[in-house]
Motif scaffolding. Structure first.
Motif: not given
Length: 616
Positions: A488-504
């Motif tokens: 369905e083209g749903v983007e899922i982004r995976y993170y294990s360190v929180i500031y990588q998620a915030i930066d992206e």
């Protein structure tokens, strides 16, 4: 008294001093009930003021203020604390956790509750390890504490064995919300500063939280065994922030420690107990129904919803009916930090509670209710109030005049996010950090759902309906769910360190994303048998579910949708007695994961490689 006609409607009008109290997340209908008006009339008035809203839509404080000013009412928003107090008063439940109003004869000494704070990588987790001799950092991505835990240790002080409770708060600045909450439930803060690094931005941030909460501070000057360590420099730097060492004539106790070598840990605990005795009246009434705070909560496959709670007053017993946030239930069992069952928990005792209906949020207050029915009613009212408050928060405010201009210019862009994490503290901290990203007025960031546990089909359907991106923090979508998301083209982004998620996310909002490496899944295998080998360690007897498993690639291990290990090497592959380089879908094989041996049946081994992909 009727107001002059506004757009052909009349509504009861105040005198400008009439105070109307409204809770967070209230709707126009709620306001109309307070002033005996027709909700439809208020919708029309609001329309003429340049705001569009339905009668049942939750409004934010600014909109209510505008409406109140127009109609001659002084709108006062009821704080969550006041609302909570009113709710519990209606059920005749006392929320007080302090010693005010308690009879002195009922009060008994309780252990101090200590929070360890400081800059990232200054050795907070290593210090806690040294105190309780448990390896916490080894299992955490980037060596950063990702969620809160609580532990109690014992120390002999002046011939008496004393208990001390430690709350382990996360290290990165993105967890500001949790750290601030840690300070609120805390009696004493240990501020960890590295002797070789000095006072850093997060050191000051942690210090501000502790001082704002009026919490006594003990400074642990860590890493004194490292080359370039200068403990006296730390003492000088902290004098600028009103922390003056005792040897300089101040009141703050400084202890030079080495968490790595286990040096001076006893002296630090002594300093904590001395500070507690000198500065605080640590007593509580244990002969009453328990009150306290949920420090952490998660969803466990075998145990269901579990919460780590800190008792602030009273005694919690197995069998008590409790409410924690919008979760309720009966205490089925209580476990201490070592996994042992306990029948009763007294003030300042952290325990893990089993038996809740759902996962509460980290920081929710919990109380013991008279019975299950009352607990359920309180939880349902809390949930309804939370839902309305979040609707008000999520409502995108824009006036009619601005809306047409913004749409014409193509300036209104909304990034919808769905957050899923392994524990509620991480989700809340991530949400708090993301909502603080400042990218101006051109982009609107909305978090439309959040939750604990693996990414489900419901999350993916919601993302499809709202064009949202799903953020998975230490959790994944597996099997059919992952296939549906890809199809369905749903983007899922995976993170294990929180500031990588915030930066992206921040880069995405600012349109500054650079080319990146993309993770490409090669194959997955499910463990059916585990064989012990004295030469190779554990061998995972597996069947390949999709793609192919190749020797030499990197793998992750997931258990019930939650990541338990990252960056594991596929060290060896065997088909019967033969070494092979790859095994395709549908075939069985033995997989050697090198030094990683913490395997369980039904674990999923997913292999992947990183390929560079230019961003669109």
């Amino acid at each position: 008294m009727q107001a002059p006609s506004i757009g052909g409607v009349s509504v009861p009008r105040g005198d400008g001093k009439t105070i109307v109290q409204i809770r967070q997340g209230a709707s126009i209908s709620d306001f109309a009930d307070k002033i005996n008006a027709n909700p439809a009339s208020l919708v029309t008035v609001l329309f003429h003021l340049g705001e569009m809203a339905t009668a049942t839509q939750s409004l934010d404080e600014d909109t209510f203020k505008v409406l109140g000013t127009e109609l001659g009412y002084d709108i006062r928003m009821v704080s969550p604390e006041e609302e909570e107090r009113e709710l519990f008063d209606s059920f005749n439940i006392d929320l007080e956790t302090g010693i005010e109003g308690e009879d002195d004869d009922d009060l008994e000494a309780r252990p101090p509750v200590v929070t360890v704070m400081g800059h990232v990588d200054h050795g907070k987790t290593r210090l806690l390890d040294a105190i309780r001799n448990e390896e916490v950092a080894a299992g955490e991505a980037g060596g950063i504490t990702q969620h809160i835990g609580a532990y109690q240790i014992h120390k002999e002080h002046e011939g008496v064995e004393r208990a001390i409770t430690f709350i382990d708060t996360p290290g990165h600045e993105a967890f500001t919300a949790m750290r601030a909450r840690g300070a609120k439930v805390t009696d004493i803060a240990i501020l960890v500063v590295a002797a070789d690094d000095g006072v850093m931005p997060q050191t000051i941030e942690a210090l501000n939280h502790a001082q704002a909460a009026d919490v006594p501070i003990v400074v642990a000057v860590n890493k004194i065994d490292v080359e370039g360590a200068n403990p006296s420099k730390i003492r000088q730097q902290l004098t600028e922030y009103n922390l003056v060492a005792e040897e300089y004539g101040g009141e703050t106790m400084f202890v030079d420690v080495s968490a790595k070598q286990g040096e001076n840990i006893d002296a630090l605990l002594e300093a904590v107990l001395l500070t507690a005795d000198a500065a605080l009246d640590l007593r509580a009434n244990s002969d009453r129904d328990a009150r306290g705070i949920a420090i952490e909560a998660n969803l466990d496959k075998g145990r269901g919803a579990t919460a780590t709670v800190l008792i602030q007053s009273g005694t919690l017993r197995v069998g008590d009916a409790i409410v924690a946030g919008s979760a309720h239930g009966r205490v089925r069992a209580m476990l201490d930090e070592h996994g042992n069952q306990v029948a009763e928990a007294y003030p300042s005792r952290p325990v893990q509670v089993l038996g809740l209906s759902s996962v509460p949020r980290a920081g929710d207050t919990f109380v013991v209710a008279p019975d299950d029915r009352t607990a359920r009613q309180i939880a349902e009212k809390r949930e309804a109030a939370d839902r309305q408050a979040s609707l008000a928060k999520a409502r995108k405010r824009i006036s009619l005049e601005d809306l047409n201009e913004a749409l014409a210019a193509g300036k209104v862009d909304t990034l919808n996010l769905i957050l899923k994490g392994d524990v509620s503290g991480s989700v809340e901290a991530l949400e708090d950090a993301l909502l603080q990203i400042d990218v101006g007025d051109e982009v609107d960031l909305r978090i439309i759902d959040r939750g604990v546990g693996a990414i489900t089909l419901n999350n993916i359907n919601l993302a499809m309906a709202s064009d949202a991106i799903i953020i998975g923090f230490n959790v994944r979508a597996e099997g059919q769910n992952a296939e549906v998301a890809e199809r369905e083209g749903v983007e899922i982004r995976y993170y294990s360190v929180i500031y990588q998620a915030i930066d992206e996310i921040e880069q995405a909002l600012k349109g500054m994303l650079k080319p990146e490496f993309e993770e490409v899944e090669l194959g997955s295998a499910q463990i059916r048998e585990i064989f012990r080998s004295s030469k190779f360690g554990n061998i995972a007897g597996s069947i390949v579910r999709s793609g192919e498993i190749r020797r030499g690639t990197k793998a992750r291990i997931t258990r019930n949708g939650v990541v338990v290990a990252e960056n594991v090497d596929i060290a060896g592959l065997r088909r019967f007695k033969d070494d092979v380089t790859e095994v395709r879908e549908g075939f069985e094989c033995g997989i050697n994961l090198g030094s990683y041996n913490d395997l369980q049946l039904e674990d999923l081994i997913t292999t992947y490689e990183m390929r560079e992909k230019p961003r669109a």
